[in-house]
Write an enzyme that holds these catalytic residues in place. Sequence first.
Site, PDB file in Angstrom:
ATOM      1  N   PHE A  79       0.832  -1.198   0.000  1.00 37.34           N
ATOM      2  CA  PHE A  79       0.000   0.000   0.000  1.00 37.34           C
ATOM      3  C   PHE A  79       0.869   1.251   0.000  1.00 37.34           C
ATOM      4  O   PHE A  79       1.764   1.393   0.837  1.00 37.34           O
ATOM      5  CB  PHE A  79      -0.896   0.039   1.246  1.00 37.34           C
ATOM      6  CG  PHE A  79      -2.118  -0.817   1.167  1.00 37.34           C
ATOM      7  CD1 PHE A  79      -3.336  -0.289   0.768  1.00 37.34           C
ATOM      8  CD2 PHE A  79      -2.060  -2.166   1.501  1.00 37.34           C
ATOM      9  CE1 PHE A  79      -4.473  -1.076   0.701  1.00 37.34           C
ATOM     10  CE2 PHE A  79      -3.192  -2.967   1.437  1.00 37.34           C
ATOM     11  CZ  PHE A  79      -4.400  -2.422   1.031  1.00 37.34           C
ATOM     12  N   ASP A  80       0.593   2.154  -0.950  1.00 37.30           N
ATOM     13  CA  ASP A  80       1.122   3.499  -0.854  1.00 37.30           C
ATOM     14  C   ASP A  80       0.484   4.151   0.376  1.00 37.30           C
ATOM     15  O   ASP A  80      -0.517   3.668   0.903  1.00 37.30           O
ATOM     16  CB  ASP A  80       0.760   4.256  -2.138  1.00 37.30           C
ATOM     17  CG  ASP A  80       1.137   5.714  -2.084  1.00 37.30           C
ATOM     18  OD1 ASP A  80       2.300   6.013  -1.750  1.00 37.30           O
ATOM     19  OD2 ASP A  80       0.277   6.559  -2.375  1.00 37.30           O
ATOM     20  N   MET A  81       1.073   5.250   0.834  1.00 32.88           N
ATOM     21  CA  MET A  81       0.529   5.903   2.027  1.00 32.88           C
ATOM     22  C   MET A  81      -0.327   7.120   1.681  1.00 32.88           C
ATOM     23  O   MET A  81      -1.553   7.100   1.822  1.00 32.88           O
ATOM     24  CB  MET A  81       1.662   6.314   2.979  1.00 32.88           C
ATOM     25  CG  MET A  81       1.186   7.051   4.206  1.00 32.88           C
ATOM     26  SD  MET A  81       2.521   7.518   5.342  1.00 32.88           S
ATOM     27  CE  MET A  81       2.904   5.921   6.044  1.00 32.88           C
TER      28      MET A  81
END
Length: 222
Positions: A17-19
Amino acid sequence: MSVDLRVDGEERATLFFDMDGTLIDSEVGITTCIAYALQKMDHPVPSQETLLGWIGPSLRTTFAPLFGDAERVEQAVAFYRERFDVEGWREHTVYPDIEAVVRALHERGHRLAVVTAKNEPHARRIVEHLPFGDLFEDVIGSTPDGSRSSKPQLVGEVLHRLQLAPEGCWMIGDRRMDIEGARHHGLRSVGVLWGFGGEQELTEAGAGQLARDPAQLLALLA
């Protein structure tokens, strides 16, 4: 001790997951810290719309065209971090429903990690304070000196740290950099439309799937 990730005989993919723009809405923290750095550098602060487009790439990528000189770029980065260390890291909200979706994916047996261009110490601090942060096996971010900052580098780092084969992983993010990082290593990808990138950007980058809301991730990753 090894963990059996097979559910009903099928091994679950590992999800990166990107943040910013994927797990959290960090518009206030990031744009305010960029504006702070620009003001300290006596540089005009552009419109909020322009600042929003700077969420995603590394700080040095953002500041280099403005200041050119490497020393001035590093000074701008230092000013950004000056404010972010104290206030900016807390100036975000968790997107609606993303916690429930992350928990559901974890319960399905997926391994989870955060892969972000944000400075890794900052990223770790934020994840540690998320109510679901303990579900992520690792947090991979940029090095403070910028030697690791592009999404291809970051995806390569998480594959190395967790000893994973690309074909068993997905990258989930809101910007073209997330998709480009996935494609560079042969990962599958999902572009999310509740962040800062938008459908056209993600489609042109080659996103394998698009999710209009967090709940849709559950179906796309089934």
